[in-house]
Design a protein around this motif. Structure first.
Motif, PDB file in Angstrom:
ATOM      1  N   UNK A   8     100.965  52.721 -41.139  1.00  0.00           N
ATOM      2  CA  UNK A   8     100.567  51.588 -40.304  1.00  0.00           C
ATOM      3  C   UNK A   8     101.770  50.661 -40.191  1.00  0.00           C
ATOM      4  N   UNK A   9     102.213  50.407 -38.971  1.00  0.00           N
ATOM      5  CA  UNK A   9     103.377  49.551 -38.778  1.00  0.00           C
ATOM      6  C   UNK A   9     103.079  48.148 -39.301  1.00  0.00           C
ATOM      7  N   UNK A  10     103.962  47.616 -40.122  1.00  0.00           N
ATOM      8  CA  UNK A  10     103.763  46.302 -40.740  1.00  0.00           C
ATOM      9  C   UNK A  10     103.588  45.221 -39.680  1.00  0.00           C
ATOM     10  N   UNK A  11     102.753  44.225 -39.979  1.00  0.00           N
ATOM     11  CA  UNK A  11     102.451  43.170 -39.011  1.00  0.00           C
ATOM     12  C   UNK A  11     103.699  42.426 -38.557  1.00  0.00           C
ATOM     13  N   UNK A  12     104.689  42.284 -39.450  1.00  0.00           N
ATOM     14  CA  UNK A  12     105.893  41.545 -39.057  1.00  0.00           C
ATOM     15  C   UNK A  12     106.759  42.338 -38.082  1.00  0.00           C
ATOM     16  N   UNK A  13     106.487  43.651 -37.943  1.00  0.00           N
ATOM     17  CA  UNK A  13     107.216  44.483 -36.996  1.00  0.00           C
ATOM     18  C   UNK A  13     106.385  44.798 -35.752  1.00  0.00           C
ATOM     19  N   UNK A  14     105.071  44.698 -35.866  1.00  0.00           N
ATOM     20  CA  UNK A  14     104.183  45.001 -34.742  1.00  0.00           C
ATOM     21  C   UNK A  14     104.043  43.781 -33.836  1.00  0.00           C
ATOM     22  N   UNK A  64     113.661  51.382 -38.580  1.00  0.00           N
ATOM     23  CA  UNK A  64     114.356  52.674 -38.546  1.00  0.00           C
ATOM     24  C   UNK A  64     113.698  53.675 -39.478  1.00  0.00           C
ATOM     25  N   UNK A  65     113.406  53.228 -40.705  1.00  0.00           N
ATOM     26  CA  UNK A  65     112.798  54.127 -41.683  1.00  0.00           C
ATOM     27  C   UNK A  65     111.427  54.597 -41.220  1.00  0.00           C
ATOM     28  N   UNK A  66     110.646  53.689 -40.628  1.00  0.00           N
ATOM     29  CA  UNK A  66     109.324  54.050 -40.133  1.00  0.00           C
ATOM     30  C   UNK A  66     109.445  55.099 -39.032  1.00  0.00           C
ATOM     31  N   UNK A  67     110.406  54.910 -38.142  1.00  0.00           N
ATOM     32  CA  UNK A  67     110.642  55.846 -37.047  1.00  0.00           C
ATOM     33  C   UNK A  67     111.041  57.227 -37.573  1.00  0.00           C
ATOM     34  N   UNK A  75     104.928  62.783 -34.777  1.00  0.00           N
ATOM     35  CA  UNK A  75     103.700  62.514 -35.511  1.00  0.00           C
ATOM     36  C   UNK A  75     103.109  61.174 -35.100  1.00  0.00           C
ATOM     37  N   UNK A  76     101.794  61.156 -34.962  1.00  0.00           N
ATOM     38  CA  UNK A  76     101.097  59.925 -34.579  1.00  0.00           C
ATOM     39  C   UNK A  76     100.857  59.046 -35.799  1.00  0.00           C
ATOM     40  N   UNK A  77     100.614  57.744 -35.541  1.00  0.00           N
ATOM     41  CA  UNK A  77     100.476  56.749 -36.595  1.00  0.00           C
ATOM     42  C   UNK A  77      99.579  55.629 -36.066  1.00  0.00           C
ATOM     43  N   UNK A  78      99.417  54.566 -36.823  1.00  0.00           N
ATOM     44  CA  UNK A  78      98.481  53.507 -36.461  1.00  0.00           C
ATOM     45  C   UNK A  78      99.214  52.196 -36.197  1.00  0.00           C
ATOM     46  N   UNK A  79      98.743  51.510 -35.157  1.00  0.00           N
ATOM     47  CA  UNK A  79      99.326  50.238 -34.749  1.00  0.00           C
ATOM     48  C   UNK A  79      98.221  49.208 -34.564  1.00  0.00           C
ATOM     49  N   UNK A  80      98.425  48.031 -35.113  1.00  0.00           N
ATOM     50  CA  UNK A  80      97.505  46.910 -34.902  1.00  0.00           C
ATOM     51  C   UNK A  80      98.076  46.040 -33.789  1.00  0.00           C
ATOM     52  N   UNK A  81      97.366  45.977 -32.674  1.00  0.00           N
ATOM     53  CA  UNK A  81      97.791  45.163 -31.545  1.00  0.00           C
ATOM     54  C   UNK A  81      97.161  43.775 -31.694  1.00  0.00           C
ATOM     55  N   UNK A 166      85.162  39.262 -38.142  1.00  0.00           N
ATOM     56  CA  UNK A 166      85.500  40.289 -37.148  1.00  0.00           C
ATOM     57  C   UNK A 166      85.806  41.629 -37.826  1.00  0.00           C
ATOM     58  N   UNK A 167      85.419  42.692 -37.152  1.00  0.00           N
ATOM     59  CA  UNK A 167      85.824  44.024 -37.579  1.00  0.00           C
ATOM     60  C   UNK A 167      87.133  44.355 -36.870  1.00  0.00           C
ATOM     61  N   UNK A 168      88.158  44.716 -37.632  1.00  0.00           N
ATOM     62  CA  UNK A 168      89.471  44.977 -37.044  1.00  0.00           C
ATOM     63  C   UNK A 168      89.729  46.479 -36.939  1.00  0.00           C
ATOM     64  N   UNK A 169      90.531  46.854 -35.931  1.00  0.00           N
ATOM     65  CA  UNK A 169      90.790  48.265 -35.701  1.00  0.00           C
ATOM     66  C   UNK A 169      92.243  48.480 -35.304  1.00  0.00           C
ATOM     67  N   UNK A 170      92.643  49.748 -35.345  1.00  0.00           N
ATOM     68  CA  UNK A 170      94.009  50.147 -34.998  1.00  0.00           C
ATOM     69  C   UNK A 170      93.988  51.093 -33.795  1.00  0.00           C
TER      70      UNK A 170
END
Length: 204
Positions: A8-14, A64-67, A75-81, A166-170
């Motif tokens: 899951x991409x960190x909030x400070x990067x998303x 970079x490391x996440x990429x 490969x797919x991953x999760x993002x919080x918008x 709230x229920x949160x999702x990715x």
């Protein structure tokens, strides 16, 4: 199923991206000024175009490391918008009676021309399911499929999330590019920007 569900991409990067639903529609201009439109993609696919300036070297390396961990777009991953990550009083079912499960969905333009899409990736600890406004504390979910603590009665209205809980999702996404563009500032190697970390939703 997302390839790396724990990535899951960190909030400070998303942050710092342009996002929104993308359709695929062909428009043909006809004589007389009329148009013929063909909706080639029935479901929108969200895209996320990153363009983040003024990142410190620590954040640049994290991205970079996440990429690299995702092997680029492999490969797919999760993002919080942050603009689209919550369910609040979201009606997902009106029961006929006896149901024990229901899929979480989010509906857009509910009072106009509604579009509903399944939501399968719920942030841990945020699930809140209500039956006729009463919290079902025993409800559980797997891949967005809710299992109720007891069968529903006829006419029961199931909602997910509330203003206070709230229920949160990715979004399940993958990177779009095989090259990760990291631009170093000419004045200092300690600061840079992200140029080509674009991502797109993976439809399931």
């Amino acid at each position: 199923m997302v390839d790396h569900p724990n990535a899951i991409l960190a909030d400070n990067l998303a942050v710092g991206y342009t996002s929104g639903p993308e359709f695929l529609t062909s428009v043909v201009s006809l004589s007389g000024g009329f148009e013929a439109r063909n909706q080639r993609r029935a479901n929108p696919r969200w895209r996320f175009d990153f363009n983040i300036a003024e990142l410190g070297v620590t954040e640049i390396r994290q991205m970079r490391d996440f990429y690299v961990g995702r092997r680029g777009p492999a490969y797919s991953w999760l993002l919080r918008d942050p603009w689209d990550c919550q369910l609040i009083d979201e009606t997902i079912k009106v029961a006929t009676g006896g149901e024990t499960t229901a899929q979480i969905t989010k509906t857009y333009d509910a009072s106009g021309h509604p579009y509903s899409r399944p939501v399968r990736y719920i942030k841990s600890g945020t699930l809140a399911v209500y039956i006729d406004g009463v919290l079902d504390g025993g409800a559980t979910q797997a891949a967005g499929l809710i299992t109720f603590s007891s069968p529903l009665g006829s006419g029961d209205v199931v909602t997910v999330g509330s203003p206070s809980a709230p229920t949160e999702f990715y979004f399940p996404v993958r990177f779009r590019n095989d090259f990760a563009g990291l631009q170093m500032q000419s004045q200092s190697a300690n600061w840079g920007s992200i140029q080509s970390f674009d991502a797109q939703e993976v439809l399931e």
